[in-house]
Design an enzyme around this catalytic site. Structure first.
Site, PDB file in Angstrom:
ATOM      1  N   GLY A  14       0.778  -1.236   0.000  1.00 13.98           N
ATOM      2  CA  GLY A  14       0.000   0.000   0.000  1.00 13.98           C
ATOM      3  C   GLY A  14       0.801   1.271   0.000  1.00 13.98           C
ATOM      4  N   ILE A  15       0.450   2.158   0.929  1.00 14.29           N
ATOM      5  CA  ILE A  15       1.092   3.466   1.009  1.00 14.29           C
ATOM      6  C   ILE A  15       2.583   3.317   1.298  1.00 14.29           C
ATOM      7  CG2 ILE A  15       1.233   5.571   2.391  1.00 14.29           C
ATOM      8  CD1 ILE A  15      -1.821   5.409   2.711  1.00 14.29           C
ATOM      9  N   ASP A  58       8.289  -7.019  14.288  1.00 11.47           N
ATOM     10  CA  ASP A  58       7.031  -6.575  14.880  1.00 11.47           C
ATOM     11  C   ASP A  58       7.357  -5.335  15.697  1.00 11.47           C
ATOM     12  OD1 ASP A  58       4.791  -6.074  16.424  1.00 11.47           O
ATOM     13  OD2 ASP A  58       4.442  -8.173  16.949  1.00 11.47           O
ATOM     14  N   TYR A 154      -8.771   4.432  16.787  1.00  6.39           N
ATOM     15  CA  TYR A 154      -7.833   4.717  15.692  1.00  6.39           C
ATOM     16  C   TYR A 154      -7.594   6.221  15.596  1.00  6.39           C
ATOM     17  CZ  TYR A 154      -6.066   5.158  10.895  1.00  6.39           C
ATOM     18  OH  TYR A 154      -5.327   5.479   9.776  1.00  6.39           O
ATOM     19  N   LYS A 158      -4.007   8.276  16.354  1.00 12.94           N
ATOM     20  CA  LYS A 158      -3.363   9.151  15.382  1.00 12.94           C
ATOM     21  C   LYS A 158      -3.272  10.587  15.896  1.00 12.94           C
ATOM     22  CE  LYS A 158      -2.516   6.295  11.930  1.00 12.94           C
ATOM     23  NZ  LYS A 158      -1.129   5.946  11.577  1.00 12.94           N
ATOM     24  N   ALA A 188      -7.499   4.978  -1.567  1.00  7.51           N
ATOM     25  CA  ALA A 188      -7.905   3.670  -2.088  1.00  7.51           C
ATOM     26  C   ALA A 188      -6.673   2.790  -2.287  1.00  7.51           C
ATOM     27  CB  ALA A 188      -8.659   3.840  -3.402  1.00  7.51           C
TER      28      ALA A 188
END
Length: 250
Positions: A14-15, A58, A154, A158, A188
């Site tokens: 992804g990002i 991790d 979440y 953040k 997306a």
């Protein structure tokens, strides 16, 4: 000019993978960190096996973070650190306080503690002057949780990152290190939404923007590319929205 070293957490998909590709294209050697060694290896093969260094760890485990930092130290000072790792925790299975507490702890560990541990472990390795510390946050931190963020953990995790990053900007500014937070809106083509993603969800998120489209990982990577560059040396201590106008600046 010596090769610059960047570190991207959550860099296998992804990002994070888009950011790693961007920084590698700008001439950096890029260490990508994540839990899944096979995913990191696949990303390295896809982007550039020479420039990409997979480091499996991790980041909620202090011992594994210490080991990852030691491996990265073998490759020289860190010019750019991008704290991108994060995820939306599955909603609690029941309404008990025990389930709620477990969900909040998971979100705080995954979205805040990972960044705190990795940044602390690599702090002395950041280049002085000229280092770049970039946090990937979320517009949820600016507008509150909704949809899959309805539990609020979440968004809260953040948002906590914002206050912590601004303190680091003050602490490290005199040493020539810039610290900025990039807060993307709806992006997306990522794994973060999981089963929450539907065509209807996508349509609602796109309709919330002013530009009439979803963001892409490449949009985020391009912004990181600028923040990581020498040209951004006067930009620090900022929360930068990247959300297609869904959250207006203030």
């Amino acid at each position: 000019m010596p090769e610059r070293l960047a570190v991207v957490s959550g860099g296998g998909t992804g990002i994070g993978k888009a950011i790693a590709r961007e920084l590698a294209g700008c001439g950096h050697r890029v260490a990508i960190i994540g839990r899944r060694a096979e995913v990191l290896a696949a990303a390295a093969r896809e982007i550039d096996p020479v420039r990409i260094l997979p480091v499996a760890a991790d980041l909620t485990d202090p011992a594994q973070v210490t080991a990852a930092a030691a491996r990265i130290a073998e490759h020289g000072p860190v010019d750019v650190l991008v704290n991108n790792a994060g995820a939306v925790t599955t909603a609690p299975a029941d309404d008990s306080l025990e389930a709620l507490a477990a969900g909040w702890r998971r979100d705080l560990e995954t979205n805040l503690l990972t960044a705190v541990l990795l940044t602390t472990a690599l702090g002395e390795q950041l280049r002085r002057p000229g280092g770049r510390l970039i946090m990937i946050s979320s517009s949820a931190a600016q507008r509150g949780g909704s949809g899959p963020y309805s539990a609020g953990s979440y968004a809260a995790a953040k948002a906590a990152m914002h206050g912590w990053a601004l303190g680091l900007a003050r602490q490290w500014g005199t040493e020539g290190i810039t610290v900025n937070v990039l807060a993307p809106g709806y992006i997306a083509d990522t794994e973060i939404f999981g089963e929450q993603w539907t065509p209807e969800f996508h349509a609602v998120k796109v309709a919330d923007t002013l530009v009439g489209r979803a963001g892409t990982p490449t949009d985020v990577a391009a912004a990181v590319g600028y923040l990581a560059s020498p040209a951004a040396g006067y930009l620090t201590g900022q929360i930068i929205g990247l959300n297609g106008g869904a959250v207006l600046g203030r």
